[in-house]
Design a protein around this motif. Sequence first.
Motif, PDB file in Angstrom:
ATOM      1  N   MET A 112      45.600  34.316  35.190  1.00  0.00           N
ATOM      2  CA  MET A 112      44.783  35.281  35.913  1.00  0.00           C
ATOM      3  C   MET A 112      43.592  35.688  35.059  1.00  0.00           C
ATOM      4  O   MET A 112      43.699  35.840  33.854  1.00  0.00           O
ATOM      5  CB  MET A 112      45.621  36.522  36.266  1.00  0.00           C
ATOM      6  CG  MET A 112      44.851  37.571  37.046  1.00  0.00           C
ATOM      7  SD  MET A 112      45.950  38.813  37.748  1.00  0.00           S
ATOM      8  CE  MET A 112      46.797  37.830  38.939  1.00  0.00           C
ATOM      9  N   SER A 113      42.479  35.918  35.668  1.00  0.00           N
ATOM     10  CA  SER A 113      41.272  36.233  34.919  1.00  0.00           C
ATOM     11  C   SER A 113      41.370  37.586  34.271  1.00  0.00           C
ATOM     12  O   SER A 113      41.949  38.520  34.810  1.00  0.00           O
ATOM     13  CB  SER A 113      40.054  36.199  35.864  1.00  0.00           C
ATOM     14  OG  SER A 113      39.968  34.961  36.522  1.00  0.00           O
ATOM     15  N   GLU A 114      40.763  37.713  33.086  1.00  0.00           N
ATOM     16  CA  GLU A 114      40.736  38.990  32.389  1.00  0.00           C
ATOM     17  C   GLU A 114      39.664  39.894  32.992  1.00  0.00           C
ATOM     18  O   GLU A 114      38.590  39.433  33.361  1.00  0.00           O
ATOM     19  CB  GLU A 114      40.422  38.779  30.898  1.00  0.00           C
ATOM     20  CG  GLU A 114      41.526  38.077  30.152  1.00  0.00           C
ATOM     21  CD  GLU A 114      42.728  38.985  29.962  1.00  0.00           C
ATOM     22  OE1 GLU A 114      42.581  40.199  30.050  1.00  0.00           O
ATOM     23  OE2 GLU A 114      43.825  38.440  29.746  1.00  0.00           O
ATOM     24  N   PRO A 115      39.889  41.177  33.105  1.00  0.00           N
ATOM     25  CA  PRO A 115      38.872  42.092  33.556  1.00  0.00           C
ATOM     26  C   PRO A 115      37.692  42.081  32.591  1.00  0.00           C
ATOM     27  O   PRO A 115      37.843  41.826  31.412  1.00  0.00           O
ATOM     28  CB  PRO A 115      39.583  43.454  33.557  1.00  0.00           C
ATOM     29  CG  PRO A 115      41.025  43.119  33.608  1.00  0.00           C
ATOM     30  CD  PRO A 115      41.173  41.829  32.882  1.00  0.00           C
ATOM     31  N   SER A 116      36.546  42.385  33.111  1.00  0.00           N
ATOM     32  CA  SER A 116      35.348  42.379  32.261  1.00  0.00           C
ATOM     33  C   SER A 116      35.381  43.499  31.251  1.00  0.00           C
ATOM     34  O   SER A 116      35.944  44.563  31.479  1.00  0.00           O
ATOM     35  CB  SER A 116      34.101  42.519  33.146  1.00  0.00           C
ATOM     36  OG  SER A 116      34.105  43.754  33.817  1.00  0.00           O
ATOM     37  N   GLY A 143      50.271  43.944  35.140  1.00  0.00           N
ATOM     38  CA  GLY A 143      49.386  42.795  35.201  1.00  0.00           C
ATOM     39  C   GLY A 143      47.946  43.180  35.472  1.00  0.00           C
ATOM     40  O   GLY A 143      47.509  44.313  35.226  1.00  0.00           O
ATOM     41  N   SER A 144      47.165  42.239  35.988  1.00  0.00           N
ATOM     42  CA  SER A 144      45.753  42.458  36.281  1.00  0.00           C
ATOM     43  C   SER A 144      45.343  41.563  37.431  1.00  0.00           C
ATOM     44  O   SER A 144      46.085  40.663  37.851  1.00  0.00           O
ATOM     45  CB  SER A 144      44.902  42.154  35.044  1.00  0.00           C
ATOM     46  OG  SER A 144      45.085  40.807  34.631  1.00  0.00           O
ATOM     47  N   LEU A 145      44.135  41.813  37.965  1.00  0.00           N
ATOM     48  CA  LEU A 145      43.585  40.979  39.034  1.00  0.00           C
ATOM     49  C   LEU A 145      42.086  40.854  38.839  1.00  0.00           C
ATOM     50  O   LEU A 145      41.464  41.636  38.118  1.00  0.00           O
ATOM     51  CB  LEU A 145      43.925  41.554  40.409  1.00  0.00           C
ATOM     52  CG  LEU A 145      43.504  42.985  40.762  1.00  0.00           C
ATOM     53  CD1 LEU A 145      42.034  43.082  41.133  1.00  0.00           C
ATOM     54  CD2 LEU A 145      44.362  43.527  41.894  1.00  0.00           C
ATOM     55  N   GLY A 203      37.123  43.042  37.982  1.00  0.00           N
ATOM     56  CA  GLY A 203      38.576  42.971  37.891  1.00  0.00           C
ATOM     57  C   GLY A 203      39.161  44.321  37.568  1.00  0.00           C
ATOM     58  O   GLY A 203      38.440  45.318  37.394  1.00  0.00           O
ATOM     59  N   ALA A 204      40.490  44.391  37.493  1.00  0.00           N
ATOM     60  CA  ALA A 204      41.191  45.643  37.182  1.00  0.00           C
ATOM     61  C   ALA A 204      42.508  45.287  36.540  1.00  0.00           C
ATOM     62  O   ALA A 204      42.997  44.157  36.644  1.00  0.00           O
ATOM     63  CB  ALA A 204      41.402  46.466  38.453  1.00  0.00           C
ATOM     64  N   MET A 205      43.121  46.274  35.860  1.00  0.00           N
ATOM     65  CA  MET A 205      44.367  46.019  35.141  1.00  0.00           C
ATOM     66  C   MET A 205      45.361  47.144  35.373  1.00  0.00           C
ATOM     67  O   MET A 205      45.064  48.115  36.091  1.00  0.00           O
ATOM     68  CB  MET A 205      44.098  45.863  33.634  1.00  0.00           C
ATOM     69  CG  MET A 205      43.536  47.125  32.988  1.00  0.00           C
ATOM     70  SD  MET A 205      43.238  46.927  31.236  1.00  0.00           S
ATOM     71  CE  MET A 205      44.913  46.842  30.630  1.00  0.00           C
TER      72      MET A 205
END
Length: 609
Positions: free
Chosen positions: A1-5, A244-246, A275-277
């Motif tokens: 899953m992509s990391e939040p900025s 987790g994160s999205l 994104g968010a975590m």
Amino acid sequence: MSEPSDSRTKTLNFNIGVLGHVDSGKTSLARALSSTASTAAFDKNPQSRERGITLDLGFSSFTVDLPDHLRDSEGQKQYDSLQFTLVDCPGHASLIRTIIGGAQIIDLMMLVVDVVKGVQTQTAECLLIGELTCPRMVVVLNKIDLLPPNKKQGAIEKMTKRLHKTLENTRFKECPVIAVAAKPGGPEAPDTEEPHGVPELIELLKKQTYLPQRDPGGDLLMAVDHCFSIRGQGTVMTGTILQGSLAINDTVEIPALKVTKKIKSVQMFRKPVSGAMQGDRVGVCVTQFDPKLLERGVVCTPGSLRTLYAAVISVRKIGYFKGSLATRAKFHITVGHETVMAKVTFFGLPPAGASESPSDTKPPPPQPCSLETPFTLDREYFYQDEYMSGQSEASSGPDPDQWALLEFERPVTCPLLCLVIGSKLDTDIHANACRLAFQGRLLQGFEDKSYAETSLPHLRIYKTKHKEGQVERVTDDYTVIGRNLFKKETNLQLFVGLKVVLSTGETGVIEGGFGQSGKFKIRVQGDKKKENYANCIELGARHLPSVSLPRPLASTLHTDVINLFSLLSNDDSSYTFSQCLNLLINFNIYKLELRNVSGIFLLISLERE
């Protein structure tokens, strides 16, 4: 899953639950504190405005400078600012499902108390929910503008002392109490007068903040509390990320509907983010999804959650619940973010000495066990007619380690180790009684719809049974004839070799049947004369290595068990002695095998000579 900025991680999001009795001023307080409202804030529901009470979770936020105590050990800031997200929970008793769901996503609880009315029924329930779900609390005494000016300070001090007394045996002992007037003059008053005590409350909240654990790794789990469509964009699901994160373009699953969707965009309080975590309050936009299909639920990484038809949980009774926790009773079970009815079966570790002197009515209470004792399907457990409390007339101590089997009326979707709360929500809301009955953690789930046949036989929960018969006569110094334990069709060969013990110390074994009416012969060892024989002979099912019986044999034993369970009337036949000699038989029945037949005899522990 992509990391939040990195740009959005400079703001720490801290979730505060606003809980309290109905009409204590929670929504007015959230409005006085907030600078930004979400799409589901401040009773936007038309029914909420009409009735003047909150009917669903409301969300709003405000941002402050990062407090000094949240800097790292070298004085460096991990974040630039602190955002408080307020979760306004309804206070009405009938909406406790929503309250429990909201409480599971908060980092700190703000318990709002009407300073005039004090602690009310739902105030106490909210306090209990807070104890189960969050580590810190602030008590807000609201509506101080209703107190006479000359008695205001005394009334506030008196209520503060009363609250500290109430909280002294809870995890919130000595928590801070602050007095405010969120809406001077009441809800209908004009907004010309400023709230009282709100700046001081904000400073108190800043002092109570801490760095909650925020881990972007692992599978996504997001609690969704609202779902709505935006013309030309898609469907927005708003909620809190529990783990987790999205990020944009991630694929997520709505497990209750077995559908997956790709994230089109993400917002945090109307600000677009990449994104968010964990811990963040977000709105996630997806396409081609009907919002009416998901009012409340969870969104997750595809394939990470399971749908369960039954589960095993650890269990602890909530001390304020006055009713009994009986096996086979039905409770409202809040698991994850769903509430569903379930039938409960309580069980624990075998009582100390249960194999030596078992009873069919009140087995000796289990000894307190370590709370770290793990649950495993590889051991045997003792069936309980009800939850066993460590507090009794004879003793006072902690409750023994116990578990419960929950059989849901409809399947639920939830992660392992999630919080489980059992309630009696059908109790009269005006009864001034605690409806929260027990709490626990989900340890083992059963996904098969036919779990009763495929999974429950592996859960070895036994119950010790006891049956009394009579000695008909003594034929010689070493032989005793017994009766009223078996029917004439019973296969007595199953019991041949079972050891018997007389109360005077002699031992013997069952040699076989005697006649065709279910009587049996016992061979007694020793030199004692028949006039010295005891009044009671015990067929002791000592807890030695068990003898497994094949399934067909278990079925044939069913009639024997029914016979042993039934109360047989005494025959008025003549006896060798003037007083009837009794004998006892004890055995274990496994309760969860072949659910279509009650009390199947699956396994019996025998001690052979």
